[in-house]
Design an enzyme around this catalytic site. Sequence first.
Site, short mmCIF file in Angstrom:
data_model
loop_
_atom_site.label_atom_id
_atom_site.label_comp_id
_atom_site.label_asym_id
_atom_site.label_seq_id
_atom_site.Cartn_x
_atom_site.Cartn_y
_atom_site.Cartn_z
N ASP A 174 11.47 55.02 44.74
CA ASP A 174 10.87 55.73 43.80
C ASP A 174 10.41 55.18 42.43
OD1 ASP A 174 11.57 57.37 45.80
OD2 ASP A 174 13.35 58.57 44.63
N TYR A 223 22.43 62.37 52.32
CA TYR A 223 21.79 61.21 51.89
C TYR A 223 22.93 60.01 51.88
CZ TYR A 223 18.83 57.76 49.28
OH TYR A 223 18.24 56.64 48.74
C1 GLA Z 1 14.77 59.27 48.25
C2 GLA Z 1 15.66 57.89 47.42
C3 GLA Z 1 14.70 56.79 47.81
C4 GLA Z 1 14.67 56.76 49.26
C5 GLA Z 1 14.12 58.05 49.85
C6 GLA Z 1 14.19 57.98 51.27
O1 GLA Z 1 13.77 59.36 47.65
O2 GLA Z 1 15.61 58.12 46.02
O3 GLA Z 1 15.53 55.56 47.20
O4 GLA Z 1 15.89 56.16 49.80
O5 GLA Z 1 14.83 58.90 49.48
O6 GLA Z 1 13.27 57.08 51.82
#
Ligand code: GLA
Length: 369
Positions: A174, A223
Amino acid sequence: MSRAPDFQAVFGGAPEVVGEAPGRVNLLGEHTDYNDGFVLPIAIPQRTRVALRRAAADAGRPRAGNDAHRLHAAELGAEVRFGMDDLPQEQFARYVYGCLVQAQGAGAVVPPLDIHVASDVPMGVGLSSSAALEVATLRALRSLLGLALDDVQIAQLAQRAEIEQAGVRCGILDQMACSLADTRRALLLDTRSLERRFVDLPEGSQVLVIDSGTPRSLAESGYNQRRAECEQAAALLGVASLRDVRDGQGLQGLPEPLLRRVRHVVTENARVLQAVDAPSALDFGDLMNASHDSLRDDYEVSTPALDRLVEVLRQQPAVYGARLTGAGFGGACVALCRAGEAVETADAVLQAYAAAGGAGRLLVPPPAA
Ligand code: GLA
């Protein structure tokens, strides 16, 4: 950008500097960044703008302590005061606080500040509103204080702010995207070496993003669990990270669900690399479809609402392929669609999705105000 009070209205003067950064949508390469893999984001037109000035003294005394910084978030209609020694309660303020702490850690002397945030990046749907806020804050600080930071260093500090102060154990997708991506071409990024290059979208295509209207429930716990599973699988396979696993290599011995998690990461990395080998829009769309199926079946981060929206998107004649985007568990879906047909396609999608009980909304291209 917004009709909320601007810097002048809130602080009664002009800012000294303004820093900006866009949100991003990830086209391919999901849950690969914390496995040292490949990602393919593109910036979205919506942006976050952070305006700053050194705070004036209050009644002759410089602002200090837990009153040093005054932060106003226009769209949230929220104002917070904080100092450098106390983590703010409000999550949005933690991102800004984290950037100030990281800038200080990098050697900056941060004076008391008036800070104004304005943004039209959709929040909480997987388009990186938090990374856009971090990168815009660090860019504003760079201008105000003359910091010698390049855009990669800004992304790295932003990621550390998100992990250490905001408490989200993210990868670097991101922040690199918000710091370096462009709205016209996708950014191919190797998250291990940070090598990168811009890649044209397939000829005759454009990006369409639609919110499923469902919040990202379980996003944080799910996550973290996926990250832990990947680390466990890498340890069992004796590799530094899942980036180093070659397709099929010794996977049979892995217990479930680790086998499926690894299969997703390995095939997803391969899809990113295939997508940049100049495929047609149809081939690119097929890779997006395969990515969604893998995220749904092997990585298990989709939801019934995301699956339904993806189905509806795929039924449109102008859509080449569609998938969930971002961490999953709710939020938005991204599609590749025939250039010039995104808005009418979105109308048809939203109608069909509503008929199936969903309440979606068009996010990219941004609907006319
Ligand atoms: C979120 C996290 C990223 C990445 C995505 C999945 O956006 O902040 O670092 O891991 O999920 O691809």
